[in-house]
Design an enzyme around this catalytic site. Structure first.
Site, PDB file in Angstrom:
ATOM      1  N   CYS A 144      72.324  33.673  -3.337  1.00  0.00           N
ATOM      2  CA  CYS A 144      71.548  33.596  -4.568  1.00  0.00           C
ATOM      3  C   CYS A 144      72.270  34.336  -5.688  1.00  0.00           C
ATOM      4  O   CYS A 144      72.739  35.449  -5.509  1.00  0.00           O
ATOM      5  CB  CYS A 144      70.169  34.206  -4.358  1.00  0.00           C
ATOM      6  N   SER A 172      66.976  37.592   1.959  1.00  0.00           N
ATOM      7  CA  SER A 172      66.916  36.337   2.701  1.00  0.00           C
ATOM      8  C   SER A 172      68.004  35.361   2.290  1.00  0.00           C
ATOM      9  O   SER A 172      68.178  34.324   2.927  1.00  0.00           O
ATOM     10  CB  SER A 172      65.553  35.667   2.486  1.00  0.00           C
ATOM     11  N   CYS A 173      68.744  35.684   1.231  1.00  0.00           N
ATOM     12  CA  CYS A 173      69.737  34.731   0.738  1.00  0.00           C
ATOM     13  C   CYS A 173      70.977  35.453   0.269  1.00  0.00           C
ATOM     14  O   CYS A 173      70.939  36.199  -0.699  1.00  0.00           O
ATOM     15  CB  CYS A 173      69.158  33.910  -0.419  1.00  0.00           C
ATOM     16  N   GLY A 174      72.087  35.234   0.957  1.00  0.00           N
ATOM     17  CA  GLY A 174      73.329  35.899   0.592  1.00  0.00           C
ATOM     18  C   GLY A 174      74.086  35.198  -0.502  1.00  0.00           C
ATOM     19  O   GLY A 174      75.129  35.671  -0.926  1.00  0.00           O
TER      20      GLY A 174
END
Length: 278
Positions: free
Chosen positions: A118, A114-116
């Protein structure tokens, strides 16, 4: 090779009655990206188009900009203790004279689906330098073309129909023709797969195109669009404040809440053909 979908047993409850049944799920597996044999990042993704994913990731990070910057991409044999190949480790060999990634790009830990962004070693490394200016792109697009994109994107999502669990990124022409679609558990991975295919096909920068994404428009997706030379990013949900700031700074047209005949144009409204304003 990993599978795009997997089957699992579930207990389905309907109107107070339970029944066991098989269910189709979107597959999610880790993929390590190496450059010249050196680990760079690990991302959770849906297997498929892995080489495009690795190439698109490097475009987003400003490492490569053209097809000849990548000499080869391959799965790494010996990824397991017994020397087997999991098809979850990809090594990118850069072209002659292409500088390897700066150490600041290395992730302290893996990126989630969900997070590129992080795990960035430094937030200062987030704002990468684009090779092309989207502000100068001459694209003009009509609102009726834009409002048709969500349905066209959804209609092309083959895996979503069976799982309900994948994001999509679709690249469209100025007249609304779907040029490329990719699905993945991670919205940023879906975009990287679209951009990576374009890089490997020698199509960057992606001038006069529209990138349509399911879900929200985050900072990372604006960055990926800018790095690929895409002048318009549209999403079915909301953008973040930082996404709007980056779009405004970069000259990108950012559209959110694109649903039915409605949309919010956050930046770059001049690219839309003239509209009456009340």
């Amino acid at each position: 090779m990993g599978r795009v979908t997997v089957r699992r047993r579930v207990l389905r409850v309907r109107e107070g009655t339970a029944s066991p049944r098989p269910d189709t799920l979107a597959a999610e597996e880790p993929m390590e990206i190496r450059v010249g044999g050196r680990p760079l990042a690990v991302t959770m993704r849906t297997p498929g188009e892995d080489f495009d994913l690795a190439a698109g990731f490097l475009v987003s990070e400003g490492v490569v900009h053209a097809a000849d910057a990548v000499a080869a991409i391959r799965y790494c044999a010996g990824a397991t203790a017994d020397g087997g190949n999991t098809y979850n480790v990809v090594d990118v060999v850069l072209g002659r004279g292409v500088a390897p990634p700066d150490a600041s790009l290395e992730r302290n830990f893996y990126t989630t689906s969900s997070c590129g962004l992080c795990g960035k070693a430094s937030l200062d490394a987030v704002r990468t330098q684009a090779a092309w200016s989207v502000a100068e792109d001459p694209l003009r697009v009509g609102p009726e073309t834009l409002t048709a994109l969500p349905d066209r994107l959804r209609a092309a999502q083959r895996v979503f129909d069976s799982t309900g669990g994948l994001h999509a990124a679709g690249l469209f022409s100025a007249d609304g023709e779907l040029l490329r679609l990719r699905e993945d558990v991670g919205r940023h991975n879906a975009v990287d797969k679209v951009v990576g295919h374009a890089l490997r096909s020698g199509l960057l920068p992606l001038r006069e195109t529209v990138l349509m994404v399911s879900g929200r428009a985050s900072f990372e997706l604006v960055q990926k669009a800018v790095m690929a030379g895409i002048p318009v990013l549209a999403a079915v949900s909301a953008p973040s404040s930082l996404a709007v700031d980056l779009a405004a700074e970069s000259g990108l047209t950012l559209i959110g809440f694109l649903r039915g005949a409605s949309m919010n144009v956050y930046t770059g409204a001049g690219r839309l053909l003239p509209l009456p304003v009340s």
